[in-house]
Design a protein around this motif. Structure first.
Motif, PDB file in Angstrom:
ATOM      1  N   GLU B 134       0.865  -1.188   0.000  1.00 14.83           N
ATOM      2  CA  GLU B 134       0.000   0.000   0.000  1.00 14.83           C
ATOM      3  C   GLU B 134       0.893   1.227   0.000  1.00 14.83           C
ATOM      4  O   GLU B 134       2.033   1.171   0.449  1.00 14.83           O
ATOM      5  CB  GLU B 134      -0.842   0.043   1.279  1.00 14.83           C
ATOM      6  CG  GLU B 134      -1.852  -1.060   1.378  1.00 14.83           C
ATOM      7  CD  GLU B 134      -2.541  -1.052   2.739  1.00 14.83           C
ATOM      8  OE1 GLU B 134      -2.271  -0.148   3.549  1.00 14.83           O
ATOM      9  OE2 GLU B 134      -3.335  -1.966   2.962  1.00 14.83           O
ATOM     10  N   THR B 136       0.997   5.595   0.914  1.00 18.40           N
ATOM     11  CA  THR B 136       0.326   6.757   1.507  1.00 18.40           C
ATOM     12  C   THR B 136       0.566   7.949   0.601  1.00 18.40           C
ATOM     13  O   THR B 136       1.707   8.217   0.209  1.00 18.40           O
ATOM     14  CB  THR B 136       0.885   7.063   2.912  1.00 18.40           C
ATOM     15  OG1 THR B 136       0.659   5.921   3.735  1.00 18.40           O
ATOM     16  CG2 THR B 136       0.188   8.276   3.530  1.00 18.40           C
ATOM     17  N   ALA B 138      -0.002  12.008   0.415  1.00 23.79           N
ATOM     18  CA  ALA B 138      -0.303  13.107   1.341  1.00 23.79           C
ATOM     19  C   ALA B 138      -0.318  14.443   0.618  1.00 23.79           C
ATOM     20  O   ALA B 138       0.375  14.631  -0.388  1.00 23.79           O
ATOM     21  CB  ALA B 138       0.732  13.134   2.456  1.00 23.79           C
ATOM     22  N   GLY B 142      -4.330  16.627   3.884  1.00 24.35           N
ATOM     23  CA  GLY B 142      -4.402  15.376   4.655  1.00 24.35           C
ATOM     24  C   GLY B 142      -3.760  14.231   3.902  1.00 24.35           C
ATOM     25  O   GLY B 142      -3.158  14.441   2.851  1.00 24.35           O
ATOM     26  N   ALA B 143      -3.910  13.023   4.455  1.00 25.58           N
ATOM     27  CA  ALA B 143      -3.267  11.870   3.832  1.00 25.58           C
ATOM     28  C   ALA B 143      -4.292  10.790   3.547  1.00 25.58           C
ATOM     29  O   ALA B 143      -5.327  10.692   4.214  1.00 25.58           O
ATOM     30  CB  ALA B 143      -2.182  11.323   4.747  1.00 25.58           C
ATOM     31  N   ARG B 144      -4.036   9.980   2.521  1.00 28.34           N
ATOM     32  CA  ARG B 144      -4.909   8.836   2.237  1.00 28.34           C
ATOM     33  C   ARG B 144      -4.031   7.633   1.911  1.00 28.34           C
ATOM     34  O   ARG B 144      -2.895   7.776   1.471  1.00 28.34           O
ATOM     35  CB  ARG B 144      -5.869   9.138   1.092  1.00 28.34           C
ATOM     36  CG  ARG B 144      -5.169   9.408  -0.230  1.00 28.34           C
ATOM     37  CD  ARG B 144      -6.184   9.733  -1.332  1.00 28.34           C
ATOM     38  NE  ARG B 144      -5.503  10.168  -2.557  1.00 28.34           N
ATOM     39  CZ  ARG B 144      -5.718   9.642  -3.754  1.00 28.34           C
ATOM     40  NH1 ARG B 144      -6.596   8.664  -3.913  1.00 28.34           N
ATOM     41  NH2 ARG B 144      -5.072  10.090  -4.807  1.00 28.34           N
ATOM     42  N   SER B 145      -4.611   6.458   2.150  1.00 28.91           N
ATOM     43  CA  SER B 145      -3.897   5.230   1.877  1.00 28.91           C
ATOM     44  C   SER B 145      -4.529   4.582   0.656  1.00 28.91           C
ATOM     45  O   SER B 145      -5.755   4.629   0.481  1.00 28.91           O
ATOM     46  CB  SER B 145      -4.020   4.327   3.106  1.00 28.91           C
ATOM     47  OG  SER B 145      -3.355   3.128   2.858  1.00 28.91           O
ATOM     48  N   LEU B 146      -3.694   4.001  -0.176  1.00 27.90           N
ATOM     49  CA  LEU B 146      -4.196   3.412  -1.417  1.00 27.90           C
ATOM     50  C   LEU B 146      -3.431   2.114  -1.667  1.00 27.90           C
ATOM     51  O   LEU B 146      -2.219   2.074  -1.513  1.00 27.90           O
ATOM     52  CB  LEU B 146      -3.916   4.397  -2.563  1.00 27.90           C
ATOM     53  CG  LEU B 146      -4.549   4.145  -3.913  1.00 27.90           C
ATOM     54  CD1 LEU B 146      -6.039   4.466  -3.870  1.00 27.90           C
ATOM     55  CD2 LEU B 146      -3.867   5.016  -4.981  1.00 27.90           C
ATOM     56  N   GLU B 164      -0.451  16.369  -4.411  1.00 25.17           N
ATOM     57  CA  GLU B 164      -0.198  15.186  -3.585  1.00 25.17           C
ATOM     58  C   GLU B 164       1.223  14.653  -3.787  1.00 25.17           C
ATOM     59  O   GLU B 164       1.757  14.739  -4.886  1.00 25.17           O
ATOM     60  CB  GLU B 164      -1.165  14.053  -3.953  1.00 25.17           C
ATOM     61  CG  GLU B 164      -2.404  14.024  -3.092  1.00 25.17           C
ATOM     62  CD  GLU B 164      -3.245  12.776  -3.344  1.00 25.17           C
ATOM     63  OE1 GLU B 164      -3.903  12.347  -2.407  1.00 25.17           O
ATOM     64  OE2 GLU B 164      -3.245  12.244  -4.473  1.00 25.17           O
TER      65      GLU B 164
END
Lengths: 156, 306
Positions: B134, B136, B138, B142-146, B164
């Motif tokens: 996965e 991250t 950012a 904010g941050a998101r995980s994919l 990002e």
């Protein structure tokens, strides 16, 4: 506006130079500092002719952004001999005919130096791996490997 | 190339803001391996370089029992290749990194930059994809995980949104009985992209039956390709030449290579079949050896206890 002053330490000597942000280290070394021992050829990380040692690790000077070298320690081929004495690797390259046209030699020797600094007694396989990023178009690889081996053995 | 702006970001947030403010012509630079080659060949002329090289907080390798292996985006290939933590937790990454470029490339190039460049010929993606990695992403917001499998969109194109940056790669803990491998075929032994590169992972139960498998292809399509359907055939099975041949056939069918100086489309497709079979056999072997070793240790412990 975009030009910036950076400090570089090359072969133990401090320099202050003005660079374009997109300039690469190899051009600063050769054109600004006149250190033409570092060769420039492919500019795409394929040939290894521009190899220098940056903070103890070999990198392509043609792919290192000059501002990224600011404040760091750079060793080029000019920094190996000291007090008029060649570095043992340079002597070994001469004794074992480790070069023909000489264009790859500075990069080869710096890759070899980084290897021996980390691993003083490498096997032939380790030597081959260490110089895999340096192309010799004269194809004198055997003599190069012998030179590095001889230098490592002499240090025993 | 004069008048190019240069910004040295002091935080992820600052880099993200600069990306947004400077617009389309701005490029992030870390190791510079991909970007400077494009600039040296005048294929790309950024108006602004945003350097993130000095963001030390993005340079780490850590193990965490819950999240698994966590690798900061600015970690170099060489740091991964020589990491004891990686060797213990995900040895396939050590095997793969040793095949990236040359030592000079691995000393400067970063794992984050490599993935964000989005070149399907790069070695890391197939190895990371089979490990269910996965990432991250950012930004100042904010941050998101994919999952990495959702990251590659098209040739040189990723799921990164404007503003990002990729900050971390994670490899979840692998179940016991897992073996993984990365097999690369290239014309030269170093400094070369693969003609085809194949990652494979097999997880076996205590009886040596496949519980789960992954197969991923590099350099034979616009993005790295995960062969879920092909690998799915292995679940509940033991290896047999017929089964592996069927998996290889499906992998060949999924590959979408183009003819170029590295080889013809037909040749690359053939190679995908050969390498898929080879990679799966090796992964199976590693998984089986791991099972044996665990059982061996278990037996020894029980003898000690007796």
């Amino acid at each position: 506006m975009a030009r910036r002053k950076i400090r570089l330490t090359v072969n133990g000597r401090g320099y202050q130079v003005e660079v374009e942000p997109t300039q690469t280290l190899v051009d600063v070394l050769r054109d600004t500092l006149g250190l033409t021992g570092t060769k420039v050829n492919c500019r795409m990380g394929e040939c290894g002719a521009c190899t220098v040692i940056l903070d103890g690790r070999t990198v392509h000077a043609c792919l290192t952004l000059a501002p990224h070298a600011a404040g760091r320690k750079i060793v080029t081929i000019e920094g190996l001999a000291s007090g008029g004495e060649l570095h043992p690797l340079q002597r070994a390259f001469i004794e074992h005919y480790g070069f023909q046209c000489g264009f790859c030699t500075p990069g080869m020797i710096l890759s070899a130096k980084a290897l021996l600094d980390e691993n003083p007694h490498p096997t032939p396989a380790e030597i081959k791996r260490a110089i895999a990023g340096n192309l010799c178009r004269c194809t004198g690889y055997h003599q190069i490997i012998e030179a590095i081996e001889a230098c490592a053995n002499a240090a025993r | 190339m004069t008048g190019v702006e240069y910004i040295e970001a002091r935080s992820v947030e600052e880099a993200s803001r600069a990306l947004t403010e400077q617009g389309e012509g701005a490029k992030l630079i870390a190791g510079g391996l991909a970007l400077i080659i494009l600039m040296n060949h005048r294929l790309l002329q950024p108006t602004c370089l945003i350097s993130i090289r000095r963001l030390r907080e993005l340079r780490y390798i850590r193990w965490d029992d819950a999240a698994g292996l966590r690798i900061g985006a600015l970690t170099t290939h060489r740091e991964i290749e020589t990491s004891r933590v990686v060797r213990r937790r995900a040895p396939v990454l050590v095997e793969m990194e040793g095949q990236v470029g040359s030592i000079q490339v691995r000393n400067a190039g970063t794992i984050g930059g490599n993935l964000c460049h989005g070149d399907p010929r790069e070695d890391p993606a197939p190895a990371l994809l089979v490990l269910d990695a996965e990432v991250t992403l950012a930004s100042a917001a904010g941050a998101r995980s994919l999952p990495l499998r959702g990251f590659f969109v098209d040739f040189l194109s990723t799921a990164l949104q404007p503003g990002e940056l990729l900050t971390e790669v994670r490899v979840p803990p692998l179940p016991p009985g897992t073996g993984a491998t990365y097999v690369k075929f290239s014309h030269r032994n170093a400094l070369d992209f693969p003609v085809a590169g194949v990652g494979a992972r097999v997880t076996l139960d205590a009886d040596g039956v496949c519980q789960d498998a992954r197969l991923a292809l590099g350099a034979v399509g616009p993005t790295p390709l995960l062969c879920d359907e092909a690998a799915g055939l292995l679940r509940g099975e033991r290896p047999s030449p017929g089964l592996l041949e069927e998996v290889a056939r499906r992998a060949r069918a999924l590959a979408a290579p183009s003819s170029d100086v590295f080889g013809s489309e037909e040749y690359k497709r053939h190679l995908v079949g050969v390498l898929s079979r080879r990679a799966l056999e090796q992964a199976w072997q590693v998984a089986g050896d791991g099972r044996e070793a665990t059982r061996g240790r278990g037996r020894q412990r029980s003898r000690e206890g007796a």
